[in-house]
Structure formats: structure tokens, C-alpha cells
Design an enzyme around this catalytic site. Structure first.
Site, PDB file in Angstrom:
ATOM      1  CE1 TYR A 130      53.184  37.221  36.928  1.00  0.00           C
ATOM      2  CE2 TYR A 130      51.746  35.349  37.322  1.00  0.00           C
ATOM      3  CZ  TYR A 130      52.030  36.520  36.655  1.00  0.00           C
ATOM      4  OH  TYR A 130      51.159  36.982  35.703  1.00  0.00           O
ATOM      5  NE  ARG A 183      44.910  46.706  38.572  1.00  0.00           N
ATOM      6  CZ  ARG A 183      45.595  45.630  38.135  1.00  0.00           C
ATOM      7  NH1 ARG A 183      46.499  45.027  38.868  1.00  0.00           N
ATOM      8  NH2 ARG A 183      45.383  45.171  36.922  1.00  0.00           N
ATOM      9  CG  ASP A 296      47.041  44.633  34.179  1.00  0.00           C
ATOM     10  OD1 ASP A 296      47.097  43.627  34.885  1.00  0.00           O
ATOM     11  OD2 ASP A 296      47.946  45.483  34.128  1.00  0.00           O
ATOM     12  CG  ASN A 446      45.959  37.703  40.667  1.00  0.00           C
ATOM     13  OD1 ASN A 446      45.603  36.587  40.968  1.00  0.00           O
ATOM     14  ND2 ASN A 446      46.143  38.084  39.423  1.00  0.00           N
TER      15      ASN A 446
HETATM   16  N1  LIG Z   1      43.939  36.782  36.740  1.00  0.00           N
HETATM   17  C1  LIG Z   1      44.492  37.663  35.966  1.00  0.00           C
HETATM   18  O1  LIG Z   1      45.197  37.333  34.995  1.00  0.00           O
HETATM   19  C2  LIG Z   1      44.274  39.127  36.219  1.00  0.00           C
HETATM   20  C3  LIG Z   1      44.615  40.051  35.228  1.00  0.00           C
HETATM   21  C4  LIG Z   1      44.378  41.405  35.459  1.00  0.00           C
HETATM   22  C5  LIG Z   1      43.862  41.817  36.660  1.00  0.00           C
HETATM   23  N2  LIG Z   1      43.588  40.889  37.617  1.00  0.00           N
HETATM   24  C6  LIG Z   1      43.056  41.304  38.911  1.00  0.00           C
HETATM   25  O2  LIG Z   1      41.817  41.926  38.736  1.00  0.00           O
HETATM   26  C7  LIG Z   1      41.603  42.886  39.740  1.00  0.00           C
HETATM   27  C8  LIG Z   1      41.089  44.152  39.108  1.00  0.00           C
HETATM   28  O3  LIG Z   1      42.012  44.686  38.209  1.00  0.00           O
HETATM   29  P1  LIG Z   1      41.640  45.985  37.360  1.00  0.00           P
HETATM   30  O4  LIG Z   1      42.857  46.411  36.646  1.00  0.00           O
HETATM   31  O5  LIG Z   1      40.436  45.762  36.550  1.00  0.00           O
HETATM   32  O6  LIG Z   1      41.328  46.996  38.553  1.00  0.00           O
HETATM   33  P2  LIG Z   1      40.491  48.323  38.523  1.00  0.00           P
HETATM   34  O7  LIG Z   1      40.837  49.053  39.756  1.00  0.00           O
HETATM   35  O8  LIG Z   1      40.674  48.990  37.206  1.00  0.00           O
HETATM   36  O9  LIG Z   1      38.960  47.839  38.615  1.00  0.00           O
HETATM   37  C9  LIG Z   1      38.355  47.293  39.727  1.00  0.00           C
HETATM   38  C10 LIG Z   1      36.856  47.255  39.475  1.00  0.00           C
HETATM   39  O10 LIG Z   1      36.232  46.530  40.525  1.00  0.00           O
HETATM   40  C11 LIG Z   1      35.078  47.233  40.940  1.00  0.00           C
HETATM   41  N3  LIG Z   1      34.760  46.932  42.352  1.00  0.00           N
HETATM   42  C12 LIG Z   1      35.389  47.390  43.457  1.00  0.00           C
HETATM   43  N4  LIG Z   1      34.757  46.952  44.563  1.00  0.00           N
HETATM   44  C13 LIG Z   1      33.721  46.198  44.129  1.00  0.00           C
HETATM   45  C14 LIG Z   1      32.689  45.490  44.790  1.00  0.00           C
HETATM   46  N5  LIG Z   1      32.618  45.459  46.114  1.00  0.00           N
HETATM   47  N6  LIG Z   1      31.775  44.840  44.040  1.00  0.00           N
HETATM   48  C15 LIG Z   1      31.843  44.857  42.701  1.00  0.00           C
HETATM   49  N7  LIG Z   1      32.803  45.506  42.023  1.00  0.00           N
HETATM   50  C16 LIG Z   1      33.727  46.171  42.723  1.00  0.00           C
HETATM   51  C17 LIG Z   1      35.425  48.694  40.748  1.00  0.00           C
HETATM   52  O11 LIG Z   1      34.243  49.483  40.666  1.00  0.00           O
HETATM   53  C18 LIG Z   1      36.190  48.623  39.435  1.00  0.00           C
HETATM   54  O12 LIG Z   1      35.260  48.667  38.385  1.00  0.00           O
HETATM   55  C19 LIG Z   1      42.912  43.001  40.488  1.00  0.00           C
HETATM   56  O13 LIG Z   1      42.839  42.284  41.688  1.00  0.00           O
HETATM   57  C20 LIG Z   1      43.915  42.330  39.599  1.00  0.00           C
HETATM   58  O14 LIG Z   1      44.942  41.702  40.329  1.00  0.00           O
HETATM   59  C21 LIG Z   1      43.774  39.566  37.416  1.00  0.00           C
HETATM   60  O1  LIG Z   2      50.057  39.790  37.949  1.00  0.00           O
HETATM   61  C1  LIG Z   2      49.238  38.872  37.831  1.00  0.00           C
HETATM   62  O2  LIG Z   2      49.377  37.803  38.447  1.00  0.00           O
HETATM   63  C2  LIG Z   2      48.049  38.978  36.908  1.00  0.00           C
HETATM   64  C3  LIG Z   2      47.608  40.339  36.551  1.00  0.00           C
HETATM   65  O3  LIG Z   2      48.476  40.984  35.685  1.00  0.00           O
HETATM   66  C4  LIG Z   2      47.226  41.212  37.694  1.00  0.00           C
HETATM   67  O4  LIG Z   2      47.422  42.415  37.595  1.00  0.00           O
HETATM   68  O5  LIG Z   2      46.690  40.696  38.670  1.00  0.00           O
HETATM   69 MG   LIG Z   3      48.744  42.996  36.006  1.00  0.00          MG
END
Ligand SMILES: NC(=O)c1ccc[n+]([C@@H]2O[C@H](COP(=O)([O-])OP(=O)(O)OC[C@H]3O[C@@H](n4cnc5c(N)ncnc54)[C@H](O)[C@@H]3O)[C@@H](O)[C@H]2O)c1
Ligand SMILES: O=C(O)C[C@H](O)C(=O)O
Ligand SMILES: [Mg+2]
Length: 604
Positions: A130, A183, A296, A446
Site C-alpha cells: 500500500y 490521479r 478519495d 501520499n
Molecule cells: N491520506 C489519505 O487518506 C488521502 C486520501 C485521499 C487523497 N490523499 C492525497 O491527497 C492529495 C490530493 O488528492 P486529491 O484527489 O484532492 O487531488 P487533486 O488533484 O484533486 O487536488 C489537489 C489540490 O491541491 C492544490 N494544490 C496544488 N499545488 C498546490 C500548492 N502548491 N499549494 C496549495 N495547493 C496546491 C490544487 O490546486 C488542487 O486543488 C494526493 O496526494 C493524495 O494522495 C490522501
Molecule cells: O491510497 C492511499 O493511501 C490514500 C488515498 O486513497 C490516496 O489517494 O492517497
Molecule cells: Mg486514493
């Protein structure tokens, strides 16, 4: 609804349960000889007893000695430990991929043994199958490819999916994780290589929710890629064309969803790692027609909300104080907006105020800075969370993270931007001036290299009293003098397995906001006060099956309350409705698959 009393009661009273997990009954395999050895669902390697070797045509195809499951397990773990020793000092990526390879080879050969070592060593192996290693695997997928896993539907398969779905060999599928690779974590568009994510998520489903590996299906919808490097890579295994857009794109997803539904009407589809526009659009399009959710947007929101509520408790404040917390969310994508929506709904319910009033404590920042109504071309998805500049006292449209943090002095700074390191030294130091004595920093992006900051930097610059959470795992931080900075893993893995399993066992045809909210509420109330006061917001991953059973029960009970639970196999809706909370948790636990070698022939 947000029942404050329930938190204290359930968290304190709940005893940790251990489930007597279901052992599958005898099954007859219709294959013989080498076909069985080459089928990872049935293969036991040298573990086939002599009766099975006789009756399944395996005699002579294996060395004569029968090795027990325990011995096989030890042999694998010994090889794994040797690999660790032999790769010491090599670059992290090389070591991570070597570990992934040895696990993947076992996965390809013998699923029972693979899932047993995964379940027993989940804390150690989750970072390999993962996040973060799965990201590296996706980036290198075309080179690493040896055997297919899951199904691949491409834009070239239009019109064929209804028959293709019958190519999947298992008669029943309960859980599907679907991506279009657009993404992948914070790594962007990885096209067909994104299949690693559904595979990793479903491994967590098996490990955490006990969904049988014979009933899971990872799916890649390959509609092309806009990643130029991949398009030019001669080893790239996906369609070499730009991504389909608009109606052309949606018609492919529609066809897939119809095909799945036709063959397995009750299968649950988890949408994963779709770029924002399609994440929202597909959720809107299918959530009232199919049993599906977007992890997500919705899974992440619940996990983040549980963490936010935990931080309130960790500050020694009553939970009702959540309505007064100032929260800055960095990242206005599918994840960030999902979190905001759910958190604002929670505030509005707790405070008994409108959602508009509940928004006042939240600030949203994207790549162009603070999001306000002054912005030209304001994204409609972000618009509901845009600040009115007249309410901002000095901050203007596009203000930077540091400007916002200095001005707002938030209780919480939460990153879902996908951009590594944007919570830099300056920003972290500014968090020292937070209005909270225990400010919370959530670097949720991530994989590890995309986290907004590292755990070490957070404790170093923002102070030792912070609460810290990251999406990918970091080690706890040694603060000296016996003090430890606790690192929480704020990852949707704490919720999606329970959402999937609870929905499945309820027999609901839809996954509603009420069911998702019940999941979040359950996770929020899981932690005991003594842990929370140490800044521990989420349970250890070692107890992921217990967490999933609780979350699953909460989801199931919410489905019953909404009159959606139609029952599952021989447990009807009335029986579900009559179950107490305890009985529901037991029921969920009983239905978790556990890896043991089951007999492949009936005893004579
Ligand atoms: N921890 C978790 O469970 C979890 C769950 C979902 C997503 N994520 C992580 O979150 C991140 C984003 O996912 P998403 O689906 O929302 O992506 P996304 O591409 O839909 O959104 C990214 C956002 O970040 C903004 N951004 C980009 N550069 C930036 C900067 N320099 N300063 C401020 N904002 C900025 C963009 O404008 C956009 O609004 C990914 O890295 C993903 O792995 C983590
Ligand atoms: O895949 C993960 O670890 C969490 C989340 O779904 C992501 O997109 O980052
Ligand atoms: Mg995900």
C-alpha cells in the site's frame, strides 16, 4: 447524528474484541494436477496432504515431504528477513521494490499463505503493498509487469464490456476497486500503470475486512493517458492515446458500470484515484443508481473528520468545541473538498446552525492561494467554500499559506495538496503561534515524498506539543528525554474496508451519506481518552480488523435505520434489524474470511 454523549460512552465502555474468524467449509476443486499448482487460490505448494495429492493428480508433481502451513510461513519470513539483511545499505527505493517483489511472487503463487503473512504482519507489510511503495510500483509498473492481476477495460473495448465481464473466472464478486489512473496518489496521471492502486486497496480489503480474495476484483479503465513520458515509453502497456474526455469518457464508465451490475447486481464499486472532475461527476452520476462510493472524497472525509474531532479531545477541550476550531485546508481537490464538506456538515449539526454559518471557521487554499469569491474563474466545486473578502480582515484573494497561517493562527493546518514540503520551516514555525496550545498538523498527501511535511520537521519547527498526522507512515519522533512525538496515519484505510464490508453485509443497494457519517462517527469514538490525551488519534493498524468490524457494524446499522438493508445470503432484513450493536459487530466478525488451507476434497 452527531451524538456527543455517545463518544464518551462507547469509547470508554468498548472492550477490544477478538473474533473467532470463520473457516471456510470444504470445497471441491474442479481442476486437477498442475492446473491446481498454478492456481494461487487453491495452491498449497508443498502443503498438500497425501490424500489430496492422490485424489487431485498431484502425486509426483511435488517433492515427497509434506510441509505444514506454519513451516511454510516461517520459511517465507526467513527469506524475507534474509532479503532485508542482504539489501541493507542499498537505496530505499531498491529495498522497497525488492520487498514488494518477494511479496508479489508469493501473491502470484499461493494466496492463502500470502494473506496470512500480510494479516499477521500488517504493520510491517502495509507500507509495501500500500502507500508509499505502491506508488513506486505504479510508476514502474510496465517494467515490473510479469503477470496480469484484475481486469483491464480500455476505450477500444467499447461495446464489448457486457461479454468481457464474463471472462472473469470467479462466479461471485463482492468488492471492486476501480480506477482510470488519472490521479494516482500525488503522482499524477499514470495511465494503465495505476492498476497497482486497486490491487493494493483490495489487499487491504482482504486483510482488514476479510473479504475473500476469490470475491475481489481490481479494475483498470484505460481511456488513454495525458502523461507524455508514458506515451513515449516503448514499454508502456496502456493505450497510447490522449485521455478520452466528455461524453466519450462517460460512455465508457457507464458501460462498465452496467456490465458489472448485470453480472453481479450486489457488487460494491469503490472509485479510486480519479482526477477531481471525474471523481465528483461519477459520484453524482452513480451514487443513487449503484452501490458505490468514492474513497478519495468520502472515505478520506470521514477519516479526516475523525482525526479533527480527536484533536479537539487531545487539546483537552469538550467535543462541542469543534465548532470553534479554526481549520485551514490546503488542497481544493477531491480529497480537500470532501473533507471540508463533511466537516462543515458536522459543525452545522453540532452548533445547530446553517451550513453557511458553519463555514466561517474554515479556510481553503489551492495552488493559487486562498480561495475567495474575488477569484476569476472560481472552480464551481470550490465555490461553496470560497471566503467573502469582506470577512477576511486583511487577507486577500490568493493569500499564501504563510500569510493565512500568520493571520488566522489556526488550530489545525491540514494538507491534501499532493505537493511535498509545502508546509516548510516558515509555515511550521508560524503554527507555533496558533491559538491552540496543541495545534494539529495533518500532512495527508501520499506517497511519503508528497507529504506536505515530514514528521521530524513538524515536531522540530512547530514544537513538541503538536498533534501530527500523515497519510503515509512515518516513524514516531524521538523528542529526547524519553519523550516521543506520536505519528498518526490519517489514511482512508481506516474507513473504506468497513464501509465496503458493512454495506455488503447489510445488502443495501446504495451507500448513503448517513451510512458514511456513521462510519466516521464510529472511528471518531473508537479511541480511548488515555490514548487521545497522548496525541494518538487513530488505532494501531494492528487492530485494523477490530476497527473494521466496528465501522462495518455502524454502517450496517445505519443502513437498517434508513430502511435500506435488504439482507445478505441467509440473513434477512428482519434479522439484521433485530441485532443489537454487539451482535452486529459479532456478525460482521464472523463473516470475515481468514486464510487457512481448507480441504480441497471431501473426506471419504
Ligand atoms: N491520506 C489519505 O487518506 C488521502 C486520501 C485521499 C487523497 N490523499 C492525497 O491527497 C492529495 C490530493 O488528492 P486529491 O484527489 O484532492 O487531488 P487533486 O488533484 O484533486 O487536488 C489537489 C489540490 O491541491 C492544490 N494544490 C496544488 N499545488 C498546490 C500548492 N502548491 N499549494 C496549495 N495547493 C496546491 C490544487 O490546486 C488542487 O486543488 C494526493 O496526494 C493524495 O494522495 C490522501
Ligand atoms: O491510497 C492511499 O493511501 C490514500 C488515498 O486513497 C490516496 O489517494 O492517497
Ligand atoms: Mg486514493
Amino acid at each position: 447524528m452527531w451524538n456527543l454523549a455517545r463518544f464518551a460512552a462507547t469509547a470508554v465502555a468498548r472492550s477490544r474484541r477478538r473474533f473467532s474468524t470463520a473457516i471456510p467449509g470444504p470445497c471441491i476443486v474442479h481442476k486437477r494436477g498442475a492446473d491446481i499448482l498454478h492456481d494461487p487460490w487453491f495452491n498449497k505448494d508443498t502443503g498438500f496432504p497425501l490424500t489430496e495429492r492422490d485424489r487431485l493428480g498431484l502425486r509426483g508433481l511435488l517433492p515427497p515431504r509434506v510441509i505444514s502451513f506454519e513451516q511454510q510461513y516461517d520459511r517465507f519470513m526467513n527469506s524475507y528477513r534474509s532479503l532485508e539483511k542482504n539489501t541493507q545499505g542499498q537505496p530505499d527505493k531498491v529495498v522497497a521494490l525488492a520487498k514488494w517483489r518477494i511479496l508479489n511472487r508469493l501473491h502470484d503463487r499461493n494466496e492463502t499463505l500470502y494473506y496470512r503473512v500480510l494479516i499477521d504482519n500488517i504493520r510491517e507489510f502495509a507500507p509495501i503493498i500500500y502507500t508509499p511503495t505502491v506508488g513506486l510500483v505504479c510508476q514502474n509498473y510496465s517494467g515490473l509487469f510479469r503477470r496480469p492481476r484484475g481486469m483491464y477495460f480500455s476505450a477500444k473495448d467499447k461495446g464489448e464490456m457486457m461479454s468481457m465481464i464474463y471472462n472473469w473466472p470467479a462466479p461471485q464478486v463482492d468488492m471492486i476497486v476501480l480506477t482510470d489512473g488519472s490521479r494516482i496518489l500525488g503522482l499524477g496521471d499514470l495511465g494503465v500503470q495505476g492498476i497497482g492502486i486497486p490491487i493494493g486497496k483490495l489487499d487491504i480489503y482482504v486483510a482488514a475486512a476479510g473479504i475473500s480474495p476469490q470475491r475481489i476484483l481490481p479494475v483498470m479503465l484505460d481511456v488513454g493517458t495525458n502523461n507524455q513520458k508514458l506515451l513515449e515509453d516503448r514499454l508502456y502497456l496502456g493505450l497510447r492515446q490522449p485521455r478520452l474526455e466528455g461524453e466519450e469518457y462517460l460512455s465508457i464508465v457507464d458501460e462498465f458500470m452496467e456490465a458489472v451490475h448485470a453480472r453481479w447486481p450486489k457488487a460494491i464499486v469503490q472509485f479510486e484515484d480519479f482526477q477531481m472532475k471525474w471523481a465528483f461527476e461519477t459520484l453524482e452520476r452513480y451514487q443513487k443508481r449503484f452501490c458505490m462510493f468514492n474513497d478519495d472524497i468520502q472515505g478520506t472525509a470521514g477519516v479526516a473528520l475523525a482525526g479533527l474531532l480527536g484533536s479537539v479531545r487531545a487539546q483537552g477541550r469538550p467535543l462541542s468545541d469543534f465548532v470553534n476550531q479554526k481549520i485551514v485546508v490546503v488542497g481544493a481537490g477531491s480529497a480537500g473538498l470532501g473533507v471540508l464538506k463533511m466537516a462543515i456538515q458536522a459543525v452545522s449539526k453540532m452548533a445547530g446552525c446553517s451550513e453557511t454559518a458553519a463555514k466561517s471557521q474554515f479556510y481553503l487554499i489551492d495552488k493559487d492561494g486562498l480561495v475567495t469569491t474575488d477569484r476569476n474563474n472560481l472552480d464551481p466545486a470550490a465555490a461553496p467554500f470560497a471566503k467573502n473578502p469582506t470577512d477576511l480582515e486583511g487577507l486577500t484573494e490568493g493569500a499564501s499559506i504563510i500569510e493565512v497561517v500568520r493571520k488566522v493562527r489556526p488550530h489545525v493546518l491540514l494538507g491534501l495538496s499532493g505537493v511535498g514540503g509545502i508546509f516548510n520551516e516558515e509555515v511550521l514555525k508560524a503554527m507555533k503561534e496558533s491559538v491552540s496550545a496543541k495545534p494539529a498538523i495533518f500532512a495527508m498527501s501520499n506517497p511519503t515524498m508528497n507529504a506536505e511535511c515530514t514528521a521530524i520537521d513538524a515536531f522540530k519547527h512547530a514544537g513538541e506539543d503538536i498533534i501530527f498526522a500523515s497519510g503515509s507512515p512515518f516513524e514516531n519522533v524521538d523528542l529526547g528525554n524519553g519523550k516521543v512525538g506520536h505519528v498518526n496515519q490519517a489514511n482512508n484505510m481506516y474507513l473504506f474496508p468497513g464501509i465496503g464490508l458493512g454495506s455488503l453485509l447489510s445488502g443495501a443497494r446504495l451507500i448513503t451519506n448517513g451510512m458514511l457519517q456513521a462510519a466516521a462517527e464510529c472511528l471518531a469514538s473508537y479511541m480511548l481518552e488515555e490514548d487521545i490525551s497522548k496525541g494518538i488519534l487513530y488505532p494501531s493498524i494492528n487492530s485494523i480488523r477490530d476497527v473494521t468490524a466496528e465501522v462495518g457494524a455502524a454502517v450496517l446499522q445505519a443502513a437498517v435505520e434508513e430502511d435500506l438493508a435488504e439482507g445478505h445470503v441467509d440473513v434477512g432484513p428482519k434479522e439484521l434489524a433485530n441485532m443489537t450493536k454487539e451482535e452486529t459487530v459479532e456478525y460482521i466478525g464472523r463473516n470475515m474470511w481468514y486464510p487457512v488451507y481448507s480441504p480441497l476434497v471431501h473426506e471419504k
